[in-house]
Design a protein around this motif. Structure first.
Motif, PDB file in Angstrom:
ATOM      1  N   TYR A  13       0.727  -1.349  -0.137  1.00  0.00           N
ATOM      2  CA  TYR A  13      -0.246   0.049  -0.087  1.00  0.00           C
ATOM      3  C   TYR A  13       0.890   1.471  -0.039  1.00  0.00           C
ATOM      4  N   GLN A  14       2.070   1.086   0.751  1.00  0.00           N
ATOM      5  CA  GLN A  14       2.909   2.570   0.822  1.00  0.00           C
ATOM      6  C   GLN A  14       4.272   2.032   1.382  1.00  0.00           C
ATOM      7  N   ILE A  15       5.263   2.930   0.868  1.00  0.00           N
ATOM      8  CA  ILE A  15       6.339   2.720   1.312  1.00  0.00           C
ATOM      9  C   ILE A  15       7.003   4.147   1.491  1.00  0.00           C
ATOM     10  N   GLU A  16       7.654   4.164   2.867  1.00  0.00           N
ATOM     11  CA  GLU A  16       7.707   5.418   3.611  1.00  0.00           C
ATOM     12  C   GLU A  16       8.934   5.528   4.594  1.00  0.00           C
ATOM     13  N   GLU A  17       9.864   6.475   4.614  1.00  0.00           N
ATOM     14  CA  GLU A  17      10.933   6.529   5.453  1.00  0.00           C
ATOM     15  C   GLU A  17      10.561   7.547   6.536  1.00  0.00           C
ATOM     16  N   ASP A  18      10.758   7.297   7.747  1.00  0.00           N
ATOM     17  CA  ASP A  18      10.431   8.237   8.743  1.00  0.00           C
ATOM     18  C   ASP A  18      11.764   9.120   8.768  1.00  0.00           C
ATOM     19  N   SER A  19      11.591   9.914  10.015  1.00  0.00           N
ATOM     20  CA  SER A  19      12.713  10.967  10.193  1.00  0.00           C
ATOM     21  C   SER A  19      14.024  10.336  10.668  1.00  0.00           C
ATOM     22  N   LEU A  20      13.797   9.114  11.203  1.00  0.00           N
ATOM     23  CA  LEU A  20      14.977   8.422  11.945  1.00  0.00           C
ATOM     24  C   LEU A  20      15.579   7.299  10.999  1.00  0.00           C
ATOM     25  N   HIS A  21      14.994   7.497   9.735  1.00  0.00           N
ATOM     26  CA  HIS A  21      15.690   6.670   8.448  1.00  0.00           C
ATOM     27  C   HIS A  21      15.002   5.219   8.828  1.00  0.00           C
ATOM     28  N   THR A  22      14.073   5.154   9.400  1.00  0.00           N
ATOM     29  CA  THR A  22      13.486   3.798   9.186  1.00  0.00           C
ATOM     30  C   THR A  22      12.583   3.697   8.146  1.00  0.00           C
TER      31      THR A  22
END
Length: 352
Positions: A87-96
């Motif tokens: 559904y979605q691929i996303e990188e958070d602010s901590l690069h996870t």
């Protein structure tokens, strides 16, 4: 007289070369089905380290610039993908890296090349359909619930129940203001959701149930598409700023499959008309399109998804039946492979 003629010749030559260099040109590199790439690419995400992640309904892929590594669900491996539909691929602010699938949400662990299940406060697998990044936290949604993940606690907790008379399957969430999300459903249009109490309310955009894609640009303009109606640009109050379609001869196709913003320009992938790049400042459109016989043109004209990372020049396009395409801005173009007498190959720009 001969001296003046020679000076005039070189002056004209210099102007022609300068005009050629300043012309908009793009280089295309296609990674096709024959190289192991899926024919239909639905999502693209590029990490800061250069890895390109792609998804299809058959799983996930990681491209390092040379080869593609594929990931699928494996019943015998608890650290495989929980589901093959992404559904979605996303990188958070901590690069996870977060991957949302049809059977659960996972974090990718690069050191072990594993996918770690994301659990809710009850220890159950989190099934989310959309993710939205906010300062200090992440909001996720699934089954008409809103979940919150904070970087401090590193734990997903149920935030609230979205109040809706009937199920509203959210496929994308965009921040509207400090306490409101603009939520998009693939088949039910858009709605606003209050993150304090879960209340839904109509957006200011007209015909909101018919809207298929929404992009809010850096100037807070709202770009919306409806099936076979091109693109409309609104302000926050729902007033129309501009319309783009084939009827006013601004777009190459009215069916828009994706929208993105890059360096102040709006990129639109179409279903058969290539990529249309809108220049809001001049109200003009550059069209990147496949031209038969011209290998320097866009390889395929149906573009399902687009991704550009801030600070990087590359554009990545996921096509329909054509794999992955890398697009780079260039000032050099070769005409050596254009058939003799084929005028399309001699145009400096493939746009109107």
């Amino acid at each position: 007289m001969k001296v003046h003629s020679k000076q005039l010749f070189y002056s004209i030559l210099f102007l022609l070369i300068a005009a050629r260099i300043q012309a908009d040109e793009f280089l295309y590199k296609q990674m096709s089905i024959s190289e192991g790439f899926p024919p239909y690419i639905q999502h693209i995400y590029t990490e800061e380290n250069g890895f390109v992640w792609i998804s299809s309904k058959q799983g996930l892929g990681k491209f390092n610039g040379y080869e593609l590594k594929s990931y699928f669900h494996d019943n015998k491996n608890p650290y495989s993908l929980p589901g093959n539909e992404i559904y979605q691929i996303e990188e958070d602010s901590l690069h996870t890296l977060w991957i949302l699938t049809n059977n659960g949400t996972v974090h990718y662990q690069p050191d072990t090349d594993r996918f770690i299940p994301v659990l809710d406060e009850n220890g159950k697998a989190l099934k989310a359909t959309a993710l939205c990044k906010l300062p200090g936290k992440i909001l996720l949604t699934g089954q008409d619930k809103l979940y919150q993940y904070t970087y401090n606690e590193k734990q997903v907790k149920t935030l609230l129940q979205i109040k809706t008379p009937s199920p509203f399957l959210i496929c994308k969430m965009v921040p509207w203001d400090t306490h409101t999300l603009l939520c998009i459903s693939q088949w039910q249009g858009i709605t606003l959701v209050d993150t304090r109490n879960g209340e839904r309310r109509p957006s200011p955009l007209p015909n909101e149930r018919e809207i298929t894609h929404v992009l809010i640009d850096h100037d807070e303009n709202i770009w919306a598409t409806s099936y076979n109606r091109g693109i409309t640009c609104f302000d926050r109050q729902g007033n129309i700023h501009a319309t783009y379609n084939t009827e006013n001869r601004k777009l190459s196709h009215n069916v828009i499959l994706c929208l993105s913003e890059h360096k102040g320009k709006i990129w639109a992938g179409t279903d058969g008309g290539g990529i249309n790049i809108i220049h809001p400042q001049t109200d003009s459109v550059t069209i990147l399109k496949h031209l038969p016989g011209d290998k320097n043109s866009l390889p395929i004209n149906s573009i399902q998804c687009l991704f550009q990372r801030d600070g990087q020049e590359d554009t990545w396009a996921g096509s329909v039946k054509g794999g992955l395409i890398n697009i780079r801005h260039s000032i050099v173009r070769s005409y050596s492979d254009v058939p003799l007498g084929y005028t399309n190959g001699c145009d400096m720009k493939s746009h109107r």
